[in-house]
Motif scaffolding. Structure first.
Motif, PDB file in Angstrom:
ATOM      1  N   LYS A  99      -7.891   0.407  14.837  1.00 20.01           N
ATOM      2  CA  LYS A  99      -8.757  -0.537  15.042  1.00 20.01           C
ATOM      3  C   LYS A  99      -8.100  -0.702  13.288  1.00 20.01           C
ATOM      4  CE  LYS A  99     -13.310  -1.019  13.738  1.00 20.01           C
ATOM      5  NZ  LYS A  99     -14.197  -0.315  11.724  1.00 20.01           N
ATOM      6  N   VAL A 100      -7.724   0.331  12.800  1.00 21.76           N
ATOM      7  CA  VAL A 100      -7.172  -0.284  11.369  1.00 21.76           C
ATOM      8  C   VAL A 100      -5.639  -1.116  11.229  1.00 21.76           C
ATOM      9  CG1 VAL A 100      -5.601   0.533   9.563  1.00 21.76           C
ATOM     10  CG2 VAL A 100      -7.915   1.671  10.206  1.00 21.76           C
ATOM     11  N   LEU A 101      -5.010  -1.011  12.404  1.00 22.22           N
ATOM     12  CA  LEU A 101      -3.745  -1.345  12.504  1.00 22.22           C
ATOM     13  C   LEU A 101      -3.984  -3.284  13.522  1.00 22.22           C
ATOM     14  CD1 LEU A 101      -1.927   1.273  15.073  1.00 22.22           C
ATOM     15  CD2 LEU A 101      -1.827   0.206  12.345  1.00 22.22           C
ATOM     16  N   SER A 102      -4.846  -3.278  14.295  1.00 22.77           N
ATOM     17  CA  SER A 102      -5.145  -4.162  14.038  1.00 22.77           C
ATOM     18  C   SER A 102      -5.775  -5.251  13.299  1.00 22.77           C
ATOM     19  CB  SER A 102      -6.208  -4.186  15.689  1.00 22.77           C
ATOM     20  OG  SER A 102      -7.453  -3.676  15.320  1.00 22.77           O
TER      21      SER A 102
ATOM     22  N   ALA B 248      -8.245   6.602  17.775  1.00 22.14           N
ATOM     23  CA  ALA B 248      -9.187   5.352  17.622  1.00 22.14           C
ATOM     24  C   ALA B 248      -8.711   4.335  16.402  1.00 22.14           C
ATOM     25  CB  ALA B 248     -10.708   5.486  18.531  1.00 22.14           C
ATOM     26  N   GLU B 249      -9.392   5.577  15.016  1.00 24.11           N
ATOM     27  CA  GLU B 249      -9.885   4.293  14.373  1.00 24.11           C
ATOM     28  C   GLU B 249      -8.495   3.672  13.990  1.00 24.11           C
ATOM     29  OE1 GLU B 249     -11.677   3.798  10.819  1.00 24.11           O
ATOM     30  OE2 GLU B 249     -12.304   4.425  12.289  1.00 24.11           O
TER      31      GLU B 249
ATOM     32  N   LEU C 179       4.053  -4.017   5.474  1.00 24.55           N
ATOM     33  CA  LEU C 179       2.896  -4.413   4.044  1.00 24.55           C
ATOM     34  C   LEU C 179       3.616  -4.499   2.812  1.00 24.55           C
ATOM     35  CD1 LEU C 179       0.952  -3.377   1.964  1.00 24.55           C
ATOM     36  CD2 LEU C 179       1.018  -1.020   2.372  1.00 24.55           C
ATOM     37  N   ASP C 180       5.151  -3.346   3.222  1.00 26.20           N
ATOM     38  CA  ASP C 180       5.981  -4.132   2.241  1.00 26.20           C
ATOM     39  C   ASP C 180       6.835  -4.564   1.674  1.00 26.20           C
ATOM     40  OD1 ASP C 180       4.871  -0.805   1.430  1.00 26.20           O
ATOM     41  OD2 ASP C 180       6.699   0.744   2.446  1.00 26.20           O
ATOM     42  N   ARG C 181       7.176  -5.503   2.799  1.00 23.69           N
ATOM     43  CA  ARG C 181       8.413  -6.642   2.643  1.00 23.69           C
ATOM     44  C   ARG C 181       7.044  -7.815   2.072  1.00 23.69           C
ATOM     45  NH1 ARG C 181      11.342  -5.350   7.504  1.00 23.69           N
ATOM     46  NH2 ARG C 181       9.248  -6.265   8.840  1.00 23.69           N
ATOM     47  N   HIS C 182       6.068  -7.748   1.918  1.00 24.65           N
ATOM     48  CA  HIS C 182       5.065  -8.477   2.155  1.00 24.65           C
ATOM     49  C   HIS C 182       4.766  -8.034   0.462  1.00 24.65           C
ATOM     50  CE1 HIS C 182       1.476 -11.266   1.854  1.00 24.65           C
ATOM     51  NE2 HIS C 182       0.590  -9.786   1.224  1.00 24.65           N
ATOM     52  N   ILE C 183       4.477  -7.018  -0.149  1.00 21.11           N
ATOM     53  CA  ILE C 183       4.322  -6.980  -1.263  1.00 21.11           C
ATOM     54  C   ILE C 183       5.454  -6.906  -2.627  1.00 21.11           C
ATOM     55  CG2 ILE C 183       3.110  -4.382  -2.868  1.00 21.11           C
ATOM     56  CD1 ILE C 183       1.007  -5.799  -1.022  1.00 21.11           C
TER      57      ILE C 183
ATOM     58  N   SER D 161      -6.634   4.958   3.391  1.00 20.04           N
ATOM     59  CA  SER D 161      -6.881   4.299   4.125  1.00 20.04           C
ATOM     60  C   SER D 161      -6.560   3.356   5.172  1.00 20.04           C
ATOM     61  CB  SER D 161      -8.944   4.121   4.553  1.00 20.04           C
ATOM     62  OG  SER D 161      -8.470   3.248   3.251  1.00 20.04           O
ATOM     63  N   PHE D 162      -5.157   2.548   4.551  1.00 18.75           N
ATOM     64  CA  PHE D 162      -4.730   2.530   5.364  1.00 18.75           C
ATOM     65  C   PHE D 162      -2.746   2.451   5.747  1.00 18.75           C
ATOM     66  CE2 PHE D 162      -2.802  -1.480   2.613  1.00 18.75           C
ATOM     67  CZ  PHE D 162      -3.814  -1.179   1.972  1.00 18.75           C
ATOM     68  N   VAL D 163      -2.700   2.990   4.157  1.00 20.52           N
ATOM     69  CA  VAL D 163      -1.249   3.202   4.460  1.00 20.52           C
ATOM     70  C   VAL D 163      -0.042   4.173   5.006  1.00 20.52           C
ATOM     71  CG1 VAL D 163       0.575   3.471   2.325  1.00 20.52           C
ATOM     72  CG2 VAL D 163      -0.440   1.416   1.906  1.00 20.52           C
ATOM     73  N   PRO D 164      -1.217   5.593   4.648  1.00 20.56           N
ATOM     74  CA  PRO D 164      -0.927   6.681   5.988  1.00 20.56           C
ATOM     75  C   PRO D 164      -0.650   6.246   7.142  1.00 20.56           C
ATOM     76  CG  PRO D 164      -2.327   7.217   4.253  1.00 20.56           C
ATOM     77  CD  PRO D 164      -2.293   5.462   4.301  1.00 20.56           C
ATOM     78  N   THR D 165      -1.708   5.200   7.678  1.00 20.84           N
ATOM     79  CA  THR D 165      -1.646   4.787   9.285  1.00 20.84           C
ATOM     80  C   THR D 165      -0.759   4.424   9.465  1.00 20.84           C
ATOM     81  OG1 THR D 165      -4.646   4.701   8.876  1.00 20.84           O
ATOM     82  CG2 THR D 165      -3.437   4.272  10.813  1.00 20.84           C
ATOM     83  N   LEU D 166      -0.144   3.089   8.520  1.00 16.42           N
ATOM     84  CA  LEU D 166       0.530   2.237   8.940  1.00 16.42           C
ATOM     85  C   LEU D 166       2.010   2.969   8.773  1.00 16.42           C
ATOM     86  CD1 LEU D 166      -0.290  -1.199   6.424  1.00 16.42           C
ATOM     87  CD2 LEU D 166      -0.629  -0.864   8.920  1.00 16.42           C
ATOM     88  N   GLU D 167       2.221   4.005   7.752  1.00 16.90           N
ATOM     89  CA  GLU D 167       3.312   4.678   7.750  1.00 16.90           C
ATOM     90  C   GLU D 167       3.516   5.965   9.202  1.00 16.90           C
ATOM     91  OE1 GLU D 167       2.851   6.937   4.104  1.00 16.90           O
ATOM     92  OE2 GLU D 167       5.120   6.154   3.546  1.00 16.90           O
ATOM     93  N   ARG D 168       2.703   6.033   9.762  1.00 18.54           N
ATOM     94  CA  ARG D 168       2.578   6.682  10.385  1.00 18.54           C
ATOM     95  C   ARG D 168       3.227   6.533  12.100  1.00 18.54           C
ATOM     96  NH1 ARG D 168      -1.834   8.966   9.498  1.00 18.54           N
ATOM     97  NH2 ARG D 168      -3.365   8.110  11.099  1.00 18.54           N
ATOM     98  N   TYR D 169       2.615   4.699  12.082  1.00 15.16           N
ATOM     99  CA  TYR D 169       2.959   4.162  13.380  1.00 15.16           C
ATOM    100  C   TYR D 169       4.527   2.811  13.333  1.00 15.16           C
ATOM    101  CZ  TYR D 169      -1.684   5.915  15.273  1.00 15.16           C
ATOM    102  OH  TYR D 169      -2.565   6.974  15.845  1.00 15.16           O
TER     103      TYR D 169
END
Ligand code: C2E
Ligand code: CA
Ligand code: CA
Length: 843
Positions: free
Chosen positions: A321-324, A317-318, A385-389, A371-379
């Motif tokens: 939330k992070v993704l959105s 669930a968390e 993120l990376d293209r932006h950076i 607290s967001f990179v691994p989530t972004l990776e998982r999903y």
């Protein structure tokens, strides 16, 4: 009495005892019922727990059946072995019956045994005497393990290595077990960290051995807890057993023991995930949950056992939330990057930087990447993120160059998901063109775990990047999948290693060092440059330098900083290293680089090849305050630890001034140090000769400390002397006279007069040492050689004499013999005799 054997009834006239006596039993116990005595006739050492070898049977029986046998088998054991029932049992069974039970082994596990009870006339055994033959039937039981649990048609094949059912069979058996919902079951999933690396370091055989031992450990546990264990492939195991009476922590300890028995250290800890069935009957679901928990355990080096919990579910669930929120953050420009300088370890000058994503909320609070990179990776959202950076970094690099700042290569992170979902090298080519960036402005970091996934895809990407002129760094090297071979194949430009292991608590720091050293060595054999990140202290820095790491990224020098801060740093040329990175590892490892520091570690000492020690010089004494293993071996003195104080005592007196002179020289010339050939007495009276190169390290008041790299030149020193002599005496015959106690012998080390004498070297040596040579002397004079030898030795002077000999050809030859005393405590050669022709002197 269901277990009683009907065997004997069919073989009534065959004395089974002969058969039993020839079989491979583990134990044979004789019981004399009339005396109430028992005695072990035979007993395999240390296989089972054994009481005293003889004693009172009723006591033995009582103790064994109550306290030793597996609780579930105690009743059966009592029925079968009760002294009051033995005779009746035997009578009912024609003098022979058997039953199975579990006995404890010294390591605390249970082992299935089968006991044959034999007695009576029928078996030709005297009255009142009964024999127990005890057999190990564990492997048979293992084979049978699945039979009772699984439908008959699916026979279980155990994995050859681990001795456990494989994944599919494990599921089948476990599913059957889980059907019994009256019991709360516990499913445990284990995972060995860095197991591929383990194989690389310790060899496949050791790796297999670990798997085999773990298999054995788990089957023991499954056995004793009425559960089942399975080998899920790779380095994964599963265990299903009743929740009651089992503590997964104890499993952790056991696995840890198995692994450390094979020499491995902290990096190879097992992680354990566990979950309760709580009425659930799907083994697949439970195994997934346990695996998820094991993943969680992997993340934390302290909590090695993690139970699956709803918290782990809440994580999901968390995550959403992070993704959105992240989507919005990206749109609102809340996502930016910081730059963390990468420095030369020696002087902290900046050679590069890494761009690290930062999420800064409008209120100024930061969301850390973890607290967001691994989530972004998982999903699968990490490419957003990376293209932006990447784009932001390129944009910044352009601006910075336009401001006239020097070109500092900046790393960006590439996630495996990027590689699998887009053409990353093409994307970078586009960016570099768009912002008109020079070659070398951008380098890429690809995490090591990416290489483990689809190596072809990653390999090609790495190759493309390098072909396009981008340097590739392998991030987080040593964290999971690296192997030397993989490294060789991948051909990256630099390895990035996390100093995580060095930051561990005191007790584990040593093990961490071991890991780092091994990884660094691995990289060094590939001549691959290394950058270590996460370096926080000067001590870590010095240590890493001592290993040969040249670049450092870490809080010790700089934390990640906003681009403004970075720009002001690099616009001062004093902060940057104009040479930048050396991607070719062509620099030698200079010992002096770290000698200027006060820090020295065991590792530093052990790392430099060859014997080394640290010397402390104060007043008249020179002490050894630290030495490495090679030094200890080279000295070859068993009580070396007691000979560290005042080492000059163990040197020939005449050399002590040389030791002090050399230390003084090294003190005066810090850069080059000073060396000397020094001799040390060994306990057995012999001597060892070391060429020691001293470097001055530091001075605290009265004590000066030196680092000394030693070379054992005992044999070389002797050889050198011989060579000198040989060149001096080419036209002569040279003899070494060796004296050991009362014995003396000759060695012909050069034989310039071979032709003239007509004797070969071997022949002459033989004649000299068997007292036959004197026959050739005119007049026959047996004493000439050793007489001169002993004269020299006694007088410690050189002596010359003349003599005549008859050559093999029968001619008479006039010779001159020079005897030189050898003043060398190292050698048993006490005199050198050289023989020349008289005529040579008179041309
Ligand atoms: P990483 O690529 O291994 O980055 C190094 C991390 O170590 C950074 O954490 C950095 O701030 C931290 N670090 C550097 N020096 C020290 C030190 O001396 N002590 C300690 N304790 N830590 C130090 P950060 O910035 O929190 O990033 C964490 C991870 O998030 C990165 O690990 C990387 O895997 C990921 N990440 C960050 N930015 C990006 C990005 O733009 N793209 C992708 N794909 N991943 C990113
Ligand atoms: Ca990185
Ligand atoms: Ca890293």
């Amino acid at each position: 009495m269901s277990a009683l054997l009907k065997f004997s009834r069919e073989h009534t006239d065959f004395p089974i005892i002969d058969f039993l006596n020839q079989s491979t039993f583990d134990e044979l116990i004789a019981i004399d019922l009339s005396q109430d005595r028992y005695r072990y006739v035979y007993n395999v050492d240390e296989k089972y727990w054994t009481p005293s070898m003889e004693g009172t049977y009723s006591t033995f029986f009582d103790h064994i059946s109550r306290h030793v046998i597996h609780p579930a088998d105690q009743q059966l054991y009592r029925e079968m072995s009760d002294p009051a029932r033995l005779i009746a049992n035997l009578e009912a069974n024609h003098g022979l019956y058997n039953f199975e039970f579990r006995a404890p082994t010294p390591d605390g596990s249970w082992r299935w045994c089968e006991q044959y009870v034999v007695g009576g006339d029928r078996q030709n055994i005297p009255n009142d005497l009964i024999y127990y033959y005890i057999y190990d039937i564990q492997s048979r039981k293992d084979r049978e393990e699945g039979r009772n649990l699984v439908p008959v048609q699916t026979r279980i094949q155990l994995d050859a290595l681990t001795g456990l059912p494989r994944e599919k069979d494990f599921y089948t058996v476990a599913e059957a077990i889980l059907a019994d919902t009256r019991i709360n079951w516990l499913l445990v999933a284990t995972d060995l960290q860095h197991f591929k690396l383990f194989n690389e370091w310790y060899g496949r055989e050791a790796g297999d051995q670990v798997l085999e031992d773990i298999g054995h450990t788990l089957s023991g546990i499954a056995e004793s807890h009425d559960g089942v264990a399975g080998y899920m492939g790779g380095d994964d195991f599963a265990l299903l057993l009743p929740e009651k009476g089992f503590d997964p922590e104890s499993l952790y300890e056991k696995l840890h023991t198995v692994i450390s028995e094979h020499g491995a250290s902290i990096g190879f800890l097992p992680s354990i995930g566990a979950c309760y069935s709580n009425g659930k009957t799907s083994v697949y679901q439970l195994y997934d949950e346990a695996t998820l928990a094991a993943q969680e355990a992997k993340k934390d080096y302290k909590a090695r056992v993690v139970f699956y919990s709803s918290a782990l579910v809440e994580q999901t669930a968390e995550d959403y939330k992070v993704l959105s929120e992240f989507k919005n953050a990206l749109a609102n420009n809340e996502i930016t990057f910081y730059l963390q300088p990468q420095c030369r370890a020696v002087n902290g000058l900046v050679v590069g930087a890494e761009a690290l994503a930062r999420w800064i909320r409008p209120d100024g609070t930061q969301v850390p990447p973890v607290s967001f990179v691994p989530t972004l990776e998982r999903y699968g959202f990490i490419p957003d993120l990376d293209r932006h950076i990447w784009e932001e970094v390129c944009k910044w690099a352009r601006r910075s160059l336009d401001k006239g700042h020097p070109l500092i290569p900046v790393s960006v992170n590439i996630s495996p998901v990027d590689i699998f979902t887009m053409d990353v090298p093409a994307y970078f080519t586009g960016l570099v063109k768009k912002y008109n960036l020079p070659k070398g402005a951008i380098k890429v970091e690809i995490t090591e775990s990416a290489y483990g996934e689809d190596s072809d895809m990653v390999r090609n990407t790495v190759q493309e990047f390098r072909d396009l002129g981008f340097a590739v760094l392998m991030d987080d090297f040593g964290s999971g999948f690296s192997s030397l071979n993989m490294l060789r194949e991948l051909n990256v430009d630099m390895i990035k290693l996390d100093a995580y292991f060095l930051r561990m608590e005191e007790t584990n720091a040593r093990k961490g060092m071991h890991i780092i050293e091994s990884v660094v060595n691995m990289a060094k054999t590939m001549t691959m440059p290394i950058i270590v990140e996460g370096v926080e202290t000067n001590e870590q820095r010095a240590y890493l330098m001592s290993l040969g790491c040249r670049y450092i990224q870490g809080y010790y020098f700089y934390k990640p900083m906003p681009v403004d801060g970075f720009e002001s740093l690099i616009c001062d040329p004093r902060n940057i290293d104009p040479q930048g990175f050396f991607f070719k590892f062509n620099e030698e490892f200079h010992i002096r680089e770290f000698l200027s520091d006060d820090v020295y570690t065991d590792s530093m000492l052990n790392h430099i090849i060859g014997p080394a020690a640290i010397y402390a010089w104060h007043g008249d004494d020179v002490d050894i305050i630290r030495f490495n293993q090679q030094f200890y071996q080279a000295v070859g003195v068993s009580d070396f630890n007691e000979r560290l104080y005042g080492i000059q005592q163990y040197m020939p007196e005449q050399e002590i001034p040389l030791l002090r002179e050399t230390l003084q020289k090294a003190y005066n010339d810090r850069l080059n140090g000073a060396s000397a050939l020094l001799t040390f007495n060994k306990i057995d009276g012999s001597m060892a000769r070391f060429l020691i190169q001293f470097y001055f390290m530091n001075d605290d008041g009265n004590v000066k400390r030196f680092y000394g790299a030693a070379r054992d030149v005992t044999s070389i020193a002797n050889l050198q002397r011989q060579m000198d002599l040989l060149s001096r005496f080419v036209s002569r015959t040279v003899l070494f006279m060796t004296v050991k106690g009362d014995n003396y012998s000759f060695e012909v080390v050069a034989h310039g007069l071979e032709k003239d004498m007509g004797l070969t070297k071997t022949e002459m040596e033989h004649e000299l040492n068997t007292a036959q040579f004197y026959k050739r002397l005119i007049p026959r004079n047996e004493s000439v050689m050793w007489k001169i030898g002993f004269k020299c030795i006694e007088s410690k002077q050189s002596i010359t004499e003349r003599f005549m000999m008859q050559t093999v050809a029968g001619e008479t030859m006039a010779l001159v013999i020079d005897g030189d005393y050898v003043d060398d405590p190292l050698s048993d050669v006490k005199c050198i005799l050289s023989i020349r022709k008289e005529t040579v002197q008179n041309p």
